[in-house]
Write a protein that holds these residues in place. Structure first.
Motif, PDB file in Angstrom:
ATOM      1  N   SER A  89       0.789  -1.225   0.000  1.00 35.98           N
ATOM      2  CA  SER A  89       0.000   0.000   0.000  1.00 35.98           C
ATOM      3  C   SER A  89       0.825   1.280   0.000  1.00 35.98           C
ATOM      4  N   LYS A  90       1.754   1.414   0.906  1.00 33.23           N
ATOM      5  CA  LYS A  90       2.497   2.672   1.024  1.00 33.23           C
ATOM      6  C   LYS A  90       3.455   2.869  -0.139  1.00 33.23           C
ATOM      7  N   ARG A  94       3.229   5.933  -3.130  1.00 29.42           N
ATOM      8  CA  ARG A  94       4.298   6.836  -3.555  1.00 29.42           C
ATOM      9  C   ARG A  94       4.372   6.923  -5.087  1.00 29.42           C
TER      10      ARG A  94
END
Length: 228
Positions: A89-90, A94
């Motif tokens: 997810s992170k 980005r």
């Protein structure tokens, strides 16, 4: 084949998607749409994409337009590897963060400089005033400065962190466009110059393959300028 790609290598997002599919060795049926002959406005192509733009994919009968949507779809389908478009997810956020910024933050100004300085004189047979060129160049340089310092100048090797992703490919293909109008961002921005070589090396030989025509235009423009 299960995937058809409608594209023209004079189109920045077309080049990026073409290079990506080649790099990951995903077999596709190339469907060339000649923008210079206005084939994207043809009745045949309009049935495929009502917005009349490239690239477009047809994946087993599912037609999808807009390059960012295509990247997301191909990733969810397991076609783009996690290394280039992360599923975590992170990390994915980005990449998507840059792709969201890219449209207005980088693409708009590079594309407009290219259009005003290179395309408009060809299409409308008129010369630009120095003031007009300077205005569009100034807007582009503001966006290039942001890209050079706020995306690349943060202690990471690539746009979205320490690993190369589709975000880098999208940006690199975009920065090729103003070269046809006589402006090479690599010559003025050091972070861009260092980053660009890494992106090009990673995606070669397909990166150079996709830019053959563009590089011929750049060489021809440089030759013409040298005679003036």
């Amino acid at each position: 084949m299960s995937l058809k790609l409608y594209f023209d290598l004079m189109s920045q997002p077309s080049r990026a998607l073409y290079i990506l599919l080649k790099k990951i060795n995903y077999q596709f049926e190339p469907k060339y749409v000649d923008l210079r002959k206005a084939e994207h406005y043809s009745e045949e192509f309009t049935k495929i994409n009502r917005i009349q733009r490239v690239p477009v994919i047809d994946h087993n009968g599912f037609i999808l337009t807009e390059s960012v949507a295509i990247y997301n779809y191909l990733s969810r389908e397991g076609i783009i590897p996690d290394s280039l478009f992360p599923k975590e997810s992170k990390q994915r956020a980005r990449v998507e963060e840059f792709l969201e910024w890219h449209h207005i933050g980088l693409r708009l100004h590079c594309a407009m400089f290219f259009r005003v300085v290179y395309m408009d004189p060809i299409l409308f047979n008129r010369k630009n005033t120095p003031d007009k060129v300077a205005t569009y160049e100034g807007r582009m340089e503001t966006s290039l400065e942001d890209f050079d310092t706020k995306w690349l100048g943060r202690g990471h090797d690539y746009v979205a962190g320490d690993s190369i992703t589709v975000a880098d490919l999208v940006a690199a293909c975009e920065l090729e466009q103003p070269r046809m109008a006589g402006y090479d961002p690599k010559k003025k921005y050091s972070n861009i110059a260092t980053w660009y070589e890494k992106v090009r090396d990673h995606f070669n030989p397909y990166y150079d393959e996709a830019h053959v025509i563009l590089n011929k235009v750049v060489a021809k423009q440089a030759k013409t300028a040298a005679k003036l």
